[in-house]
Design an enzyme around this catalytic site. Structure first.
Site, short mmCIF file in Angstrom:
data_model
loop_
_atom_site.label_atom_id
_atom_site.label_comp_id
_atom_site.label_asym_id
_atom_site.label_seq_id
_atom_site.Cartn_x
_atom_site.Cartn_y
_atom_site.Cartn_z
N HIS A 94 -3.85 14.99 -26.74
CA HIS A 94 -4.21 13.59 -26.47
C HIS A 94 -4.99 12.99 -27.63
CE1 HIS A 94 -3.74 13.88 -21.81
NE2 HIS A 94 -2.64 13.45 -22.41
N LYS A 110 1.85 11.82 -9.91
CA LYS A 110 0.96 10.98 -10.72
C LYS A 110 1.75 9.77 -11.20
CE LYS A 110 -2.46 14.12 -12.71
NZ LYS A 110 -2.97 14.71 -13.97
N HIS A 165 4.79 12.64 -27.13
CA HIS A 165 3.78 13.36 -26.35
C HIS A 165 3.90 14.88 -26.53
CE1 HIS A 165 1.13 14.27 -22.99
NE2 HIS A 165 2.10 14.95 -22.41
N ASN A 221 -2.76 21.01 -18.08
CA ASN A 221 -3.27 20.29 -19.25
C ASN A 221 -3.38 21.19 -20.48
OD1 ASN A 221 -3.53 17.85 -17.87
ND2 ASN A 221 -5.51 18.47 -17.04
N ARG A 261 0.82 -1.23 0.00
CA ARG A 261 0.00 0.00 0.00
C ARG A 261 0.84 1.27 0.00
NH1 ARG A 261 -2.43 -3.52 3.34
NH2 ARG A 261 -4.38 -4.39 2.57
N ARG A 318 -4.41 22.47 -10.71
CA ARG A 318 -3.54 21.55 -11.47
C ARG A 318 -4.02 21.36 -12.91
NH1 ARG A 318 -0.26 16.16 -9.43
NH2 ARG A 318 0.63 15.69 -11.45
N1 NAD Z 1 3.05 11.16 -14.39
C1 NAD Z 1 2.99 12.30 -15.03
O1 NAD Z 1 2.66 13.35 -14.46
C2 NAD Z 1 3.37 12.34 -16.47
C3 NAD Z 1 3.48 13.56 -17.13
C4 NAD Z 1 3.87 13.57 -18.46
C5 NAD Z 1 4.15 12.38 -19.10
N2 NAD Z 1 4.02 11.21 -18.43
C6 NAD Z 1 4.33 9.94 -19.08
O2 NAD Z 1 5.70 9.96 -19.46
C7 NAD Z 1 5.89 9.14 -20.59
C8 NAD Z 1 6.70 9.90 -21.60
O3 NAD Z 1 7.93 10.26 -21.01
P1 NAD Z 1 9.26 10.30 -21.89
O4 NAD Z 1 9.06 11.18 -23.05
O5 NAD Z 1 10.35 10.54 -20.95
O6 NAD Z 1 9.29 8.83 -22.52
P2 NAD Z 1 10.09 7.49 -22.18
O7 NAD Z 1 10.23 7.26 -20.74
O8 NAD Z 1 9.44 6.44 -22.99
O9 NAD Z 1 11.53 7.81 -22.76
C9 NAD Z 1 11.70 8.03 -24.15
C10 NAD Z 1 12.87 7.18 -24.67
O10 NAD Z 1 14.10 7.75 -24.19
C11 NAD Z 1 14.89 6.71 -23.62
N3 NAD Z 1 15.76 7.37 -22.65
C12 NAD Z 1 15.51 7.69 -21.37
N4 NAD Z 1 16.53 8.39 -20.86
C13 NAD Z 1 17.45 8.49 -21.84
C14 NAD Z 1 18.71 9.10 -21.93
N5 NAD Z 1 19.22 9.81 -20.93
N6 NAD Z 1 19.39 9.01 -23.10
C15 NAD Z 1 18.86 8.34 -24.16
N7 NAD Z 1 17.67 7.75 -24.14
C16 NAD Z 1 16.97 7.84 -22.99
C17 NAD Z 1 13.90 5.75 -23.05
O11 NAD Z 1 14.47 4.50 -22.82
C18 NAD Z 1 12.85 5.75 -24.16
O12 NAD Z 1 13.27 4.92 -25.23
C19 NAD Z 1 4.53 8.74 -21.07
O13 NAD Z 1 4.26 7.43 -20.66
C20 NAD Z 1 3.59 9.70 -20.37
O14 NAD Z 1 2.32 9.15 -20.16
C21 NAD Z 1 3.66 11.16 -17.13
#
Ligand code: NAD
Length: 363
Positions: free
Chosen positions: A252, A143, A264, A245, A121, A241
């Site tokens: 999206h 999140k 994204h 968005n 939990r 918050r």
């Molecule tokens: N929780 C939240 O508030 C929140 C907010 C925005 C996005 N997200 C989520 O985040 C994700 C997108 O994040 P992202 O763009 O970081 O994508 P990701 O985590 O998929 O990373 C993108 C790519 O970069 C690679 N990578 C990571 N670090 C690296 C580095 N230092 N050098 C080279 N490659 C590297 C990863 O392995 C992956 O292939 C989505 O799943 C989205 O839903 C969450």
């Protein structure tokens, strides 16, 4: 602590710090009690050698470090990956005083955060984001989540980290798509709260995409402050918050229609231009500021238009947006730079008009 590190506080019921700078990862042990007996280090495949260094750093005394390499990108955000992690934590007898460290982009912090939120939990989590998007957005705010058949990020939990360490050295290996995707979220913070970000991005157009540049560091810190202020005031998105968005309603929808093949941030960039068109059509936003959206995002290499002929799919995708409440759907619009407002999604005619403006063509 090294003087080149910046520490930004996130308030709220469970306050924590975001440390930003080159070599920030070396501060990790400052946030981990020496008594912690087990740490699960969750990392993405490209971070394998970085994870080995972090594991060595964390391995003190009798402490056990359990490395957990997850599939790359969205493939990690599944119930199967979470289930395997629960098995691992069970086998290695993780207790409530043990912890999880997430090393990687937003996909890593989302799934590792969900594992941390659900095991016993909730056990402590530290995020070490390695993408620009992770640093300015995903790793901060608590999140966490995974994707299911029903949609992206629909299953999750609010589970704020104990600390976030943004080691700017990690940015050096990011490709152009990952860098510009993160820049879009930074520019978003400029539009909704900090016009200085927009000035810096505009005037340092070339340097801004260089991982080690001062202007990039400057805007990262500013964007983190914006996010920290907002989520510190409203963790659960009951009120303010929602402004984070901005650009996400249409963004999206693009992601869904494109089967999540768009980065994204790229989808959000187009979404912000779309929102600016909606806002000017409603008489909320001055047309020169709509043009400013277009020019600034284009200047840093982000997309500002979307293909025509997809209206029906886009409209349907907007209708199932997770920001909707009951039968009401909302959208974030700007009245001016730094002055966002959440409105009920305008009528279809206005939305269609904005789509035609950004697609330059037929519905
Ligand atoms: N929780 C939240 O508030 C929140 C907010 C925005 C996005 N997200 C989520 O985040 C994700 C997108 O994040 P992202 O763009 O970081 O994508 P990701 O985590 O998929 O990373 C993108 C790519 O970069 C690679 N990578 C990571 N670090 C690296 C580095 N230092 N050098 C080279 N490659 C590297 C990863 O392995 C992956 O292939 C989505 O799943 C989205 O839903 C969450």
């Amino acid at each position: 602590m090294s003087s080149s590190l910046t520490v930004i506080a996130v308030g709220g019921q469970t306050p924590y710090e975001v440390t930003i700078g080159r070599g920030a990862l070396r501060e990790l042990d400052r946030y981990i009690d020496p008594q912690v007996a087990r740490i699960c280090l969750v990392f993405q495949p490209p971070l394998r050698s970085a994870a080995a260094v972090v594991a060595d750093h964390l391995r003190v005394g009798q402490r056990r470090i359990v490395g957990l390499e997850i599939p790359d990108g969205e493939a990690a955000k599944t119930l199967d990956v979470v289930g395997d992690a629960w098995q691992t934590l069970g086998r290695t007898e993780f207790t409530r005083s043990d912890m999880i460290v997430a090393l990687g982009g937003g996909a890593a912090s989302d799934v590792a955060g969900f594992i941390a939120a659900t095991w016993l939990r909730g056990i402590p989590l530290i995020n070490a984001p390695t993408t620009l998007l992770g640093m300015v957005d995903a790793a901060i705010g608590g999140k966490t989540g995974i994707n299911t058949e029903a949609g992206k990020n629909l299953v999750g939990a609010f589970h704020p980290p104990k600390a976030v360490l943004c080691d700017l050295d990690a940015l050096g290996t990011l490709d152009e798509v990952a860098l510009t995707s993160g820049l879009a979220e930074i520019v978003k913070c400029g539009f909704i709260a900090d016009p200085e970000i927009l000035e810096i991005v505009w005037s340092a157009q070339n340097q801004i995409r260089q991982p080690a540049s001062d202007p990039l560091r400057d805007v990262i810190e500013r964007a983190v402050r914006v996010k920290a202020d907002v989520v510190g005031a409203d963790l659960r998105e009951n009120s303010i918050r929602a402004i984070l968005n901005y650009g996400h309603t249409f963004g999206h929808a693009i992601e869904r229609v494109e089967g999540f093949t768009w980065a994204h941030g790229h989808a959000v960039a187009v979404g912000m231009v779309f929102a600016a068109h909606v806002a000017t059509a409603m008489g909320l936003l001055d047309p020169t500021l709509r043009q400013a959206h277009h020019d600034l995002l284009q200047r840093v290499g982000l997309p500002v238009s979307y293909r025509p002929g997809r209206w029906n799919e886009l409209r349907q995708a907007m209708a199932v947006d997770k920001k909707n409440r009951g039968n009401q759907s909302n959208m974030v619009l700007l009245r001016a730079i730094g002055d966002p407002t959440v409105v009920e999604t305008p009528n279809d005619q206005l939305l269609q008009h904005a789509y035609q403006e950004i697609s330059g063509g037929a519905l």
